[in-house]
Enzyme design. Structure first.
Site, mmCIF file in Angstrom:
data_model
loop_
_atom_site.group_PDB
_atom_site.id
_atom_site.type_symbol
_atom_site.label_atom_id
_atom_site.label_comp_id
_atom_site.label_asym_id
_atom_site.label_seq_id
_atom_site.Cartn_x
_atom_site.Cartn_y
_atom_site.Cartn_z
ATOM 1 N N ASP A 1 0.834 -1.203 0.000
ATOM 2 C CA ASP A 1 0.000 0.000 0.000
ATOM 3 C C ASP A 1 0.871 1.255 0.000
ATOM 4 O O ASP A 1 0.563 2.244 -0.663
ATOM 5 C CB ASP A 1 -0.920 -0.003 1.222
ATOM 6 C CG ASP A 1 -1.931 1.143 1.189
ATOM 7 O OD1 ASP A 1 -2.690 1.223 0.204
ATOM 8 O OD2 ASP A 1 -1.948 1.951 2.134
ATOM 9 N N LYS B 1 1.315 4.632 -2.776
ATOM 10 C CA LYS B 1 1.344 6.041 -2.387
ATOM 11 C C LYS B 1 2.601 6.755 -2.879
ATOM 12 O O LYS B 1 2.517 7.885 -3.375
ATOM 13 C CB LYS B 1 1.228 6.153 -0.859
ATOM 14 C CG LYS B 1 -0.110 5.669 -0.319
ATOM 15 C CD LYS B 1 -0.140 5.658 1.204
ATOM 16 C CE LYS B 1 -1.460 5.122 1.723
ATOM 17 N NZ LYS B 1 -1.514 5.050 3.201
#
Length: 376
Positions: free
Chosen positions: A231, A235
């Site tokens: 994750d 980003k």
């Protein structure tokens, strides 16, 4: 002769009131919180009218508006529910013909991605908390950005893709758009990982910290989904792309810190067993080595835009007390952005980077920022 005039003044709805019409996909954790914020909010001069709410295969639409406090429950009850995917939801929502309509994606699904271009082509703004489009196929992202850059056209906002409600995306875009050049970015971009390494100490084993974080709901059901860094990779790719780099997830080097036995464990219970047997000794040694130097452990995402090709990595690092990331506490995020203009004193943004309330507030802010955008 006496003339009497009676003036009726509506104090609740000023003539300058602007109405934003919202089509929401994903009334789950973040979307549900956003609906509650809609129900409670009183923004001067602005009315938020929810006209549609959707899940993956069903939706509700109402030109007259839906009650934000009960819309999600009504969608589950089934009365008046229309069967169809999110793209159908967007098409029918656009057909309502309402001005200042915003398609909001609070899902985490890649299946929603095609609806972005569709919404923009139908003159709907797009606001998203979903990272899939901005970190996914580069050509499709360029298509979406091009559609959202037309004069007098709809816009695309995604501030909450990185750092929840923290103002990271917009300042970065402003710097690049005004000619500044990004040199490097260092960041803690996971509230879960921030919490783990802010809590981990010689008094509490790493396996115990992870177990506690899971019990508190800070991790995914399988904590490896957080610990893998995937994750975080999405980003940092988004930040790198907004810095002007044509990069993708394949360009991110993730230096995993978990032993192979933990990664390969066949179940969550087995994973925790291997955390005790395999990870705890390794993590304790890393902690002791870091503390011996007067440093702290931090999971950092790093971009070196000056390298050829640009270097993007995610690694558990020992950083000195003077490093900005050393001062992060709890589940806070931080982004340290060094540019030509911010070279001697980098731009630092720090604060809560996780949680439904702050993420939903960031989505809400993206919606309100579109109030004065005219779409022809």
């Amino acid at each position: 002769l006496k003339l009497q005039f009676l003036y009726l003044i509506d104090l609740t709805t000023p003539s300058t009131m602007t109405t934003m019409h919202v089509l929401l996909a994903g009334p789950g954790l973040i979307g549900g919180e956003l609906l509650q914020q809609f129900a409670k909010a009183k923004v001067p001069g602005l009315a938020i009218k929810l006209v549609g709410v959707a899940r993956s295969s069903s939706y509700l639409l109402s030109k007259d508006g839906l009650d934000a406090a009960t819309a999600a429950a009504k969608l589950s009850e089934g009365a008046g529910v229309i069967k169809g995917d999110v793209s159908s939801f967007v098409k029918e929502g656009a057909a309502l013909g309402l001005p200042k309509t915003v398609f909001v994606d609070c899902t985490a699904s890649e299946a929603v991605s095609p609806a972005y271009a569709l919404a923009l082509e139908h003159k709907l703004h797009v606001v998203t908390a979903n990272k899939k489009v901005n970190s996914g196929d580069l050509d499709y992202r360029k298509q979406v950005l091009a559609l959202a850059s037309q004069p007098n056209g709809p816009r695309f906002r995604y501030e909450t893709n990185v750092g929840a409600g923290l103002p990271i995306i917009r300042p970065l875009n402003d710097m690049v758009e005004t000619g500044d050049k990004v040199l490097s970015i260092e960041a803690i971009l996971s509230g879960t990982l921030a919490y783990l390494f802010n809590t981990f100490s010689k008094d509490e084993k790493f396996s115990e910290v992870v177990r506690k974080a899971k019990a508190l709901g800070f991790t995914e059901p399988d904590p490896r989904d957080d610990l893998s860094g995937s994750d975080v990779a999405r980003k940092i790719v988004i930040l790198a792309r907004d810095a002007g780099l044509a990069v993708g997830l394949d360009d991110v080097k993730i230096e995993g810190f978990l032993p192979e036995a933990c990664i390969a464990a066949p179940s969550v219970d087995a994973f925790f067993e291997t955390l005790v047997s395999d990870a705890d000794p390794k993590m304790n040694a890393m902690l002791e080595a870091s503390q011996a130097k007067g440093e702290v452990l931090r999971m950092l995402a790093s971009l070196d835009a000056t390298a050829s090709p640009p270097s993007i990595s995610i690694a558990l690092r020992s950083v000195p007390a003077s490093h900005p990331a050393a001062s992060v506490s709890g589940s806070d995020n931080i982004a340290i952005i060094t540019t030509d203009r911010y070279k001697e004193n980098p731009l630092v943004v720090k604060g809560p980077g996780a949680g439904a309330a702050v993420t939903a507030a960031g989505v809400f802010a993206d919606i309100t920022a579109l109030r004065d955008v005219h779409v022809a």
